[in-house]
Structures are given as C-alpha cells and as structure tokens.
Design an enzyme around this catalytic site. Sequence first.
Site, mmCIF file in Angstrom:
data_model
loop_
_atom_site.group_PDB
_atom_site.id
_atom_site.type_symbol
_atom_site.label_atom_id
_atom_site.label_comp_id
_atom_site.label_asym_id
_atom_site.label_seq_id
_atom_site.Cartn_x
_atom_site.Cartn_y
_atom_site.Cartn_z
ATOM 1 N N THR A 49 0.859 -1.185 0.000
ATOM 2 C CA THR A 49 0.000 0.000 0.000
ATOM 3 C C THR A 49 0.897 1.236 0.000
ATOM 4 O OG1 THR A 49 -0.135 0.364 2.397
ATOM 5 C CG2 THR A 49 -1.589 -1.322 1.462
ATOM 6 N N CYS A 50 0.267 2.419 0.067
ATOM 7 C CA CYS A 50 1.057 3.653 0.039
ATOM 8 C C CYS A 50 1.905 3.814 1.295
ATOM 9 C CB CYS A 50 0.143 4.861 -0.140
ATOM 10 S SG CYS A 50 -1.128 5.031 1.128
ATOM 11 N N ASN A 51 1.523 3.167 2.387
ATOM 12 C CA ASN A 51 2.245 3.345 3.647
ATOM 13 C C ASN A 51 2.991 2.112 4.132
ATOM 14 O OD1 ASN A 51 1.804 6.082 4.373
ATOM 15 N ND2 ASN A 51 -0.330 5.594 4.801
ATOM 16 N N GLN A 116 -9.750 1.048 5.498
ATOM 17 C CA GLN A 116 -9.272 0.762 4.149
ATOM 18 C C GLN A 116 -8.314 -0.424 4.122
ATOM 19 O OE1 GLN A 116 -7.052 3.936 2.285
ATOM 20 N NE2 GLN A 116 -7.455 3.183 0.234
ATOM 21 N N GLN A 120 -7.651 -3.892 1.639
ATOM 22 C CA GLN A 120 -6.356 -4.091 0.980
ATOM 23 C C GLN A 120 -5.759 -5.453 1.321
ATOM 24 O OE1 GLN A 120 -4.630 -0.525 2.598
ATOM 25 N NE2 GLN A 120 -4.863 0.623 0.688
ATOM 26 N N GLY A 189 -11.015 27.131 -1.907
ATOM 27 C CA GLY A 189 -9.668 26.572 -1.887
ATOM 28 C C GLY A 189 -9.624 25.289 -2.700
ATOM 29 N N MET A 193 -6.168 19.911 1.847
ATOM 30 C CA MET A 193 -7.230 19.894 2.859
ATOM 31 C C MET A 193 -8.600 20.009 2.207
ATOM 32 S SD MET A 193 -5.866 19.694 5.954
ATOM 33 C CE MET A 193 -6.769 20.615 7.189
ATOM 34 N N ALA A 194 -8.691 20.865 1.186
ATOM 35 C CA ALA A 194 -9.962 21.021 0.475
ATOM 36 C C ALA A 194 -10.353 19.721 -0.220
ATOM 37 C CB ALA A 194 -9.854 22.153 -0.542
#
Length: 446
Positions: A49-51, A116, A120, A189, A193-194
């Site tokens: 995964t991404c982490n 999530q 995965q 924005g 964060m947006a």
Amino acid sequence: MHIVVVSVNHKTADVSLREKLTFSESSIQQALSALINQKSILEGVILSTCNRTEIYAVTDQVHTGRYYVKSFMSEWFDVDIETIKSATDVKVGNEAIHHLFKVITGLDSIVLGETQILGQIRDSFLLAQSEGTTGTVFNKLFKDAITLAKRAHAETDISSKAVSVSYAAVELSKKILGKLENKKILIVGAGEMAELALQNLVGSGATDITVINRTAEKAKSLADQYGGRQVSLQELQCALIESDIVISSTSSQEFIITKPMMQDIMKLRKNKSLVLIDIAVPRDIDPEVNDIDLIFNYDVDDLKGLVDANLAERERAAQVIYTMIDKQVISFVDWINMLGVVPVITALREKALRIQATTMDSIDRKMPNLSERDRKVISKHMKSIINQILKDPISQAKEVSGSENRAEELQFFQEIFNITNEVESIKNNEPEVRRSKNSFVFNPEQ
C-alpha cells in the site's frame, strides 16, 4: 513450519525509501511467483500500500526464511541487502500472527482504526490464493484475520469518529444540518485539505458542490474530479448567498470572508442560517462574523477539540480490540499446534479400527451361525470398548499439542502405540501445504 512477516512501514522507513520498496499492482502476480520459488518459503502473501509493504511467509526454518524473504526484496527492488535489513521489521510466530491482526483491524495505521486496510489485505490474500501461493496455514490465518477485523469494527465504534480536521469538518456539518444530499456546499480553496474535505463530502452523500479558488484551473480540476462545479473568485459573494455550508481552506494571508461582507450577505439570504467552517491556518474567515445572527462559524481550534475527543474514544475502542486480538492469537496457535497432533490421533484410531475388524473376522469364522442382530450387538459393544480405551490417550495427545516439547512427546506417544509408520504414511498422503490454483477458494463473505 513457521510464520514470518517482513514489514516496511511508516515507522521503519521514510517515504523516499518506502517509494522504492513498493510493488506495482501489475507486478504482484509475478512477484508472488518469484517469492514462492525462494528456498525455505512454503506459502506467501504480499501486501503493498502507500504506507506499507509487507511479505507474509510460511517457512520451513525461521532463520533461512527470514534471510530468503529479505534477499528476495533486495533482488526485486535492486536495493542492497543492508538497506533492506535496516528498513524492515521482522516478526516470527505468535508475534507475526499478532501483527497481522493488529494491521488488519487498523491499530497499526497512521489513522487509528481506519478501515481501508481491511480491504487491501483481503484483496492481497485473494490474489495470492488465486495464484496458488497460499495453503493450509494462510487460508486459515487470513480468513480468521478478515473475520476478526469485521467483528472489531462492528462491535466497537473505532472507525466512526472523525480524527482528521477535514473529516471533522464534514462530520460537524452533518451534526448541524443532518443529511447532506440536498444541501448546497461551497468549498473555498483547492489544496490538499480542500480535497480531503471533498472526498468525505461525496462519501457522505453530498451532490451539490461548488468549488472556488484563486487559480481557476485548480478549482475546475477538483470540481470535475468530484462531480461539482467551478466558479470564479469574483463570484464568491453570490455563491455565499446560495450556500448552506461553506468549508474554507486557502493559503491566503488575509481574510477571504469578512464581517462586513457577511452582514450584507445575510440580509440577502433573508435570515437563512449559514454554517461556516474554517480549516485554514492562517484563518480565512474573520472570527468577528460570530457576532452576526444565524451564522455558525467554526475554526481549526473548534475542530481540534472534536478530533481530540474522538481520538480518545478510538483509543478506548482499540483496547477492546487488543483483547479480541489476544484471544484470536491463542485460538489460531492452538489450531496450528493441533496440525501436528491430528495425524497421530488419526493413526491411533485407524489402528484400533483394524484391530476391531480383525477381531470381528475371527468371531465370524469361529461362530458362523451368529444372527445379523447378534453381530451388530457385538460390533456395537466392541466400538464402545475401543472408544473408552482411546478416550484418555487421545485426550493426552491433544494436551501435548500445547507443550513446548510436543515434537519429542508426540514421537514418544507414537512409539508407545507402535504407530510411527502409520503416522508417516498419513503425513505423506496429506495435500501439500501449498495448494494448486484449482484448490478450494476462500469466500470472504461467508
């Protein structure tokens, strides 16, 4: 047979190294094939995964298993073995089982309790199973892990409380106005964060979304991605008149929304209430708008209080889940230990049944005139005697499964009952640890 996990995650390596140690989605099938062909490795699952990148393996030896998993990673990623060693965390046996259960329940994630990772891991396992790199041990272990994670999230509220400012902004909007399906939402924005706020808004059912940003191209790209519409910064006041909720997150050094502006806008809104949520630092919204009736204005400090309270609740829920994990680890270890005992018990039963069959043949020869009813009565009583005789030895064999010296004690048990050859025959006729691609496929919905 040993369970080993070699892990690279946000705790063991920085993002620049984690990027190098990530399997692409298109390469995992090939990687699984290469992994399972390493010496010492009997079963394998790859999670990327991404982490985190984690390799779970069933190995015939602990030390060689660890070595060949790291060696595989070094060769696959073209990274020297010393870097792999320093960037990985290795767990074996009970600790490896505990680690999987901790990861899949979200207790090892950056965001405590996130869900999530469950999907995965489930997808990683099913892919490995379809490629034939899982077998008896991992089919059981990962099924238990998936079931545990579902139960943990169902029985606790660990994933239901917002623990990011962007998510908290959306949760606060829902608390104030209820369902978001029919609400007009304005995002000011177009930064990270947006975007996080937009993700959570869409996930909560919001459909009427407007995005405003100083750079129109960024606003349009973000609006298109999430099914919203983009308007120019010059149309801000018109958008404020029409909106029910405003979430602002720009990098401006000055207030985007001021008190005089909102005084004029509230008159045009005909006293309709407006929720303003300012997640920018420095703030986008003048705090003096709080003096205006029917405006509900919240900034990051207000949201931080909500996030901190929710995080404390998640941590309390995590303690409940840790108890679930400890019990599940014990249950799985008991199952693993019983794998070595089952052939012994089977051999003992089969030997007793052979003695019974031989004895019945002898009775038939010596008493050929026995009626069928008499034969059934004798056979029934013989089975009863055998079951009573075997009860204590089988119970003792099961007790041995939890012993640290179970291999020696089981060998002694086999020698007492003279069933060593029978046990070896049963083991040799069992299915291989690693299944073929056409073997039973675990259904995670069951």
